[in-house]
Design a protein around this motif. Structure first.
Motif, short mmCIF file in Angstrom:
data_model
loop_
_atom_site.label_atom_id
_atom_site.label_comp_id
_atom_site.label_asym_id
_atom_site.label_seq_id
_atom_site.Cartn_x
_atom_site.Cartn_y
_atom_site.Cartn_z
N ASP A 65 0.83 -1.20 0.00
CA ASP A 65 0.00 0.00 0.00
C ASP A 65 0.86 1.25 0.00
OD1 ASP A 65 -2.21 -1.62 0.05
OD2 ASP A 65 -2.46 -1.52 2.22
N VAL A 66 1.99 1.20 0.71
CA VAL A 66 2.90 2.35 0.74
C VAL A 66 3.48 2.59 -0.66
CG1 VAL A 66 4.99 3.30 1.76
CG2 VAL A 66 3.44 1.92 3.15
N VAL A 67 3.95 1.49 -1.29
CA VAL A 67 4.53 1.60 -2.63
C VAL A 67 3.52 2.19 -3.59
CG1 VAL A 67 5.44 0.29 -4.57
CG2 VAL A 67 6.12 -0.31 -2.26
N ARG A 68 2.30 1.72 -3.56
CA ARG A 68 1.28 2.20 -4.48
C ARG A 68 0.99 3.68 -4.28
NH1 ARG A 68 -4.66 -0.26 -3.97
NH2 ARG A 68 -4.22 0.47 -1.87
N ALA A 69 0.82 4.08 -3.02
CA ALA A 69 0.47 5.47 -2.74
C ALA A 69 1.58 6.43 -3.18
CB ALA A 69 0.19 5.65 -1.26
N VAL A 70 2.82 6.08 -2.88
CA VAL A 70 3.94 6.96 -3.22
C VAL A 70 4.14 7.04 -4.73
CG1 VAL A 70 6.42 7.32 -2.96
CG2 VAL A 70 5.07 6.55 -1.01
N MET A 71 4.10 5.90 -5.43
CA MET A 71 4.33 5.91 -6.87
C MET A 71 3.21 6.62 -7.61
SD MET A 71 7.27 4.69 -7.17
CE MET A 71 7.34 4.66 -8.96
N GLU A 72 1.99 6.54 -7.10
CA GLU A 72 0.89 7.26 -7.74
C GLU A 72 1.07 8.76 -7.62
OE1 GLU A 72 -2.62 5.74 -5.97
OE2 GLU A 72 -2.81 4.06 -7.36
N ARG A 73 1.62 9.21 -6.49
CA ARG A 73 1.83 10.65 -6.31
C ARG A 73 3.12 11.12 -6.98
NH1 ARG A 73 -0.79 13.61 -2.51
NH2 ARG A 73 0.40 15.28 -3.51
N ALA A 74 4.16 10.29 -6.92
CA ALA A 74 5.43 10.70 -7.52
C ALA A 74 5.36 10.68 -9.04
CB ALA A 74 6.55 9.78 -7.04
N SER A 75 4.55 9.77 -9.60
CA SER A 75 4.39 9.69 -11.06
C SER A 75 2.91 9.54 -11.36
CB SER A 75 5.15 8.50 -11.62
OG SER A 75 6.51 8.59 -11.35
N PRO A 76 2.15 10.63 -11.25
CA PRO A 76 0.69 10.54 -11.33
C PRO A 76 0.22 10.06 -12.71
CG PRO A 76 1.40 12.83 -11.46
CD PRO A 76 2.62 12.02 -11.14
N ASN A 77 -0.96 9.40 -12.69
CA ASN A 77 -1.50 8.85 -13.92
C ASN A 77 -1.79 9.92 -14.96
OD1 ASN A 77 -1.39 6.41 -12.68
ND2 ASN A 77 -3.56 6.29 -12.19
N GLU A 78 -2.15 11.14 -14.52
CA GLU A 78 -2.52 12.19 -15.48
C GLU A 78 -1.38 12.54 -16.42
OE1 GLU A 78 -5.00 12.18 -12.01
OE2 GLU A 78 -2.85 12.46 -12.26
N GLU A 79 -0.14 12.32 -15.98
CA GLU A 79 0.99 12.69 -16.82
C GLU A 79 1.50 11.51 -17.63
OE1 GLU A 79 4.02 14.81 -14.83
OE2 GLU A 79 2.65 16.11 -13.76
#
Length: 559
Positions: free
Chosen positions: A132-146
């Motif tokens: 869950d930590v990995v998912r949350a950080v990677m989604e914010r560090a490399s957001p889907n919108e970009e």
């Protein structure tokens, strides 16, 4: 192990990434309850990636800008040294489970070291899943919108077309490797992994990452989109669960070998895992149908229904049965602690063994047969000469048994083998001999984990002696008097005589094996001689006694 080429590292921060500091990450919903335990002055560091550090030895491969998560396997005394090493490498922060903070003194010294080097240490709740930590950080560090959605859509369409063409699972994995720039694999419990082209060329060096991914299946199966696993060799593996209605879980792996895994690669894995799941289900359905034909062929073969060599070759080709040419074949029965396994259990074991690649034999076929698990094994070392073939079979069983025990999960597994058959149509005779070896071994109580037909010796002859007046008279003369004396409290005479013969007539060793005094054993042996009117010094009498003991253990079929 062959050396693996290192990939080029990417810059620690990319311009298209959202700049997210350690302090800002602590505000993410999955990190409720986490706190900054040390390194306050470094809390403004930007986090670009997340790494789960499975071994302290892999710390040297951590990169600048990463948030390193420690699952709790490092030595407490090395914690401060580990913090200092990570800080020198420019790591943005370290995550540590609160359950890991049991020793206050060791923890305080380590946190003081982290404060001194300015390394933020985040205390994570003990029940927080690292996935869950990995998912949350990677989604914010490399957001889907970009993420280049057009490229993602193009990849999905290309893979869909390939799947509709019926190219097969390996072709899909090869296309994914070319698409993502890194090798991919499908790992499923109890099955050989399906791997893309570069892994097929150098499979051995990557056995470690694949096995490691298996160990982390539970992390990827908790509803998380995926999780990174770091190897001691510094290769990261992105593990993504494959959606499937089937009971057996499977994972799709992306091994970071040639290039860094970016957000587009992760999203591609997540979306394409659905297509891979569909193709995997198709492969399993085809294999199930083929397995039924193969199983029927093997059962007909073992039962002697296939007589002509031409018929055997034709059916073997249709079923995809591959065996080395001009190599004698040996039938082997597997004896398990589970006395009467169900037909479904036997079919599952046979399917698993047929799918396995063994180290000790080039190939192996398995099939349920008459409520037992039968194996067909080539014996390449054997010669037509009888003594050599017996030796070759015994050596084969010794090498094969540990692998079978590991695969089947039965530490008490025994093997019973017939003689090698020089031609396929002679295999039923080898199976009949394997059955005889099992019957004789079980009825006669033969010791040993591997029993070959040619090693039965006198037991095979005694087993064939039918019930008759002569047999009864022989037992009445030598066996029954000792048994009656034991029932009346004669002092374990039969047991003592058997141990005396096993110890080659050594009375001292016999007393040690029986935990009895030397004089007690001498007394029992004298009593045996008096009851039977024999002399243990007479070779003829000793032979008669040994045969009576062995024959007394055997109950022929029909009695």
């Amino acid at each position: 192990m062959a050396a693996m080429p290192r990939k080029e590292s990417l810059p620690e921060n990319r311009p298209d990434q959202t700049m997210l500091s350690v302090r800002e990450l602590l505000e993410l919903p999955p990190l409720d309850g986490a706190r900054l335990a040390a390194g306050e002055r470094g809390a403004g560091a930007v986090v670009a990636r997340v790494r789960v550090l499975e071994s302290p030895d892999a710390a040297r491969w951590a990169r600048a800008g990463e948030w390193v998560l420690l699952p709790g396997r490092e030595e407490p005394e090395r914690l401060g040294q580990l913090f200092a090493e990570l800080a020198r490498q420019g790591v943005a922060a370290v995550g540590l489970r609160s359950a890991r903070l049991a020793d206050p003194e060791t923890l305080k010294a380590a946190l003081d070291e982290a404060d001194a080097v300015g390394l933020p240490v985040v205390e994570l709740p003990g029940d927080l899943a690292l996935a869950d930590v990995v998912r949350a950080v990677m989604e914010r560090a490399s957001p889907n919108e970009e993420t280049p959605l057009a490229e993602l859509q193009s990849r999905i369409q290309a893979m869909t077309r390939l799947m509709l063409e019926g190219s097969g699972l390996l072709a899909l994995l090869d296309a994914m490797e070319r698409m993502l720039g890194n090798p991919v694999a499908v790992v499923q419990e109890h099955d050989q992994p399906w791997v893309s082209e570069s892994l097929r060329e150098a499979e051995a060096p990557f056995a470690g990452p694949l096995a490691q991914a298996l160990a982390y299946r539970h992390m990827a199966g908790r509803g998380a989109r995926g999780v990174f696993v770091t190897q001691q060799s510094a290769y990261r593996v992105y593990v993504c669960p494959i959606p499937s209605r089937r009971s057996k879980p499977a994972n799709l792996l992306l091994i970071e070998r040639h290039a860094d895994i970016d957000s587009l690669g992760m999203l591609s894995m997540d979306r394409l895992s659905v297509l891979i799941g569909m193709e995997l289900a198709n492969e399993e359905a085809v294999r199930e149908v083929e397995g039924k034909y193969l199983e029927q062929f093997l059962q007909d073969w073992l039962s002697g229904k296939i007589v002509a060599a031409g018929d055997w070759k034709l059916r073997a080709e249709v079923c995809g049965c591959s065996l080395p040419e001009d190599t004698p074949l040996c039938a082997v029965l597997v004896g398990m602690s589970e006395r009467h396994p169900s037909p479904d259990r036997l079919r599952e074991l046979a399917r698993r063994l047929r799918a396995e690649r063994f180290r000790t034999v080039e190939t192996l076929l398995a099939s349920p047969f008459g409520g037992e698990l039968a194996l067909i094994v080539p014996v390449p070392e054997t010669d037509r000469a009888e003594p050599q073939s017996a030796s070759a079979v015994s050596a084969l069983l010794e090498r094969l048994q540990p692998e079978l025990r590991s695969l089947i999960g039965d530490a008490s597994l025994r093997l019973f083998a017939g003689r090698p058959a020089g031609r396929p149509e002679l295999l039923p005779m080898s199976l009949s001999q394997a059955r005889r070896a099992r019957q004789v071994a079980e009825v006669c109580g033969l010791p040993g984990e591997r029993v070959a037909y040619d090693r039965l010796g006198v037991y095979s002859l005694l087993y064939l002696i039918p019930s008759s007046e002569e047999r009864a008279q022989f037992l009445e003369r030598f066996a029954h008097p000792l048994q009656q004396a034991d029932r009346k409290g004669g002092g374990r005479l039969v047991e003592t005589l058997e141990m005396f013969f096993r110890c080659n007539g050594n009375i001292k060793l016999t007393s040690e094996k029986l935990y009895a005094h030397y004089n007690t054993v001498v007394y029992r042996l004298d009593k045996i001689q008096n009851i039977l009117g024999v002399s243990l010094d007479d070779p003829e009498d000793r032979l008669q006694l040994q045969l009576s003991l062995k024959l007394g253990h055997i109950t022929p079929a029909g009695n």
